[in-house]
Design a protein around this motif. Sequence first.
Motif, short mmCIF file in Angstrom:
data_model
loop_
_atom_site.label_atom_id
_atom_site.label_comp_id
_atom_site.label_asym_id
_atom_site.label_seq_id
_atom_site.Cartn_x
_atom_site.Cartn_y
_atom_site.Cartn_z
N GLU A 177 -5.20 -19.39 46.51
CA GLU A 177 -4.97 -19.58 45.59
C GLU A 177 -5.72 -19.01 44.54
O GLU A 177 -5.98 -18.84 43.08
N HIS A 178 -7.17 -18.34 45.10
CA HIS A 178 -7.68 -17.44 44.00
C HIS A 178 -6.72 -16.42 42.93
O HIS A 178 -6.27 -15.54 44.05
N LYS B 72 -15.58 -20.30 46.11
CA LYS B 72 -16.05 -19.40 45.24
C LYS B 72 -15.89 -18.14 45.29
O LYS B 72 -15.39 -17.25 45.68
N THR C 166 -14.08 -19.42 39.92
CA THR C 166 -13.65 -20.44 40.06
C THR C 166 -13.84 -20.82 41.30
O THR C 166 -14.49 -20.02 42.37
N LYS D 54 -13.17 -23.88 44.08
CA LYS D 54 -12.10 -24.60 44.75
C LYS D 54 -12.21 -25.63 45.46
O LYS D 54 -13.27 -25.38 46.42
N CYS E 90 -11.03 -27.58 48.54
CA CYS E 90 -9.69 -27.57 49.10
C CYS E 90 -9.70 -28.62 50.59
O CYS E 90 -10.61 -29.22 51.27
N VAL F 133 -5.16 -26.95 47.53
CA VAL F 133 -6.22 -27.26 46.61
C VAL F 133 -6.56 -28.46 45.97
O VAL F 133 -5.38 -28.31 46.08
N LYS F 134 -7.09 -29.05 46.30
CA LYS F 134 -7.14 -30.62 45.75
C LYS F 134 -8.19 -30.81 44.31
O LYS F 134 -7.05 -31.67 43.20
N CYS F 135 -8.91 -29.88 43.95
CA CYS F 135 -8.98 -29.71 42.62
C CYS F 135 -9.43 -28.03 42.36
O CYS F 135 -10.12 -27.27 43.28
N THR F 136 -9.32 -27.73 40.92
CA THR F 136 -10.18 -26.45 40.84
C THR F 136 -11.79 -26.29 39.58
O THR F 136 -11.21 -26.89 38.23
N THR G 211 -13.76 -24.74 36.95
CA THR G 211 -14.01 -23.55 36.27
C THR G 211 -14.86 -23.96 35.43
O THR G 211 -15.11 -22.54 34.60
N GLY H 177 -12.20 -33.80 41.33
CA GLY H 177 -12.82 -32.58 40.18
C GLY H 177 -13.04 -33.56 39.21
O GLY H 177 -13.93 -32.12 39.16
#
Length: 106
Positions: A6-7, A26, A31, A33, A35, A42-45, A47, A81
Amino acid sequence: QLTIREHAKPVHAVAFSRCGKWVASKSNDNTFKICSADTGEVKCTLTSHSSKRNRRAFSADGKRVVSASGELVKVWNCETGAEVCTLTGHSWGVNSVAISADGKRV
């Protein structure tokens, strides 16, 4: 084997929660993340940290993660998140973070 794709840029730090439920990654895309350690989903990002240098630690129960970047320390809810709180007042960059075994102190 677990793959997190996802990055947008290379990942430079990874940490597993003690409970085994989460993986934090990281990236140079600034970002952070959270997971699932089972699926890689991915549960949350997160930022809000702009520094590429980042430290993180999970609570023993896996419900919270603490991250530090520059002079800021933040506590996050792993499920949602949501930012729980921000700790400020550090004169210099924070080099490490930890959560007490009972989860009450950072």
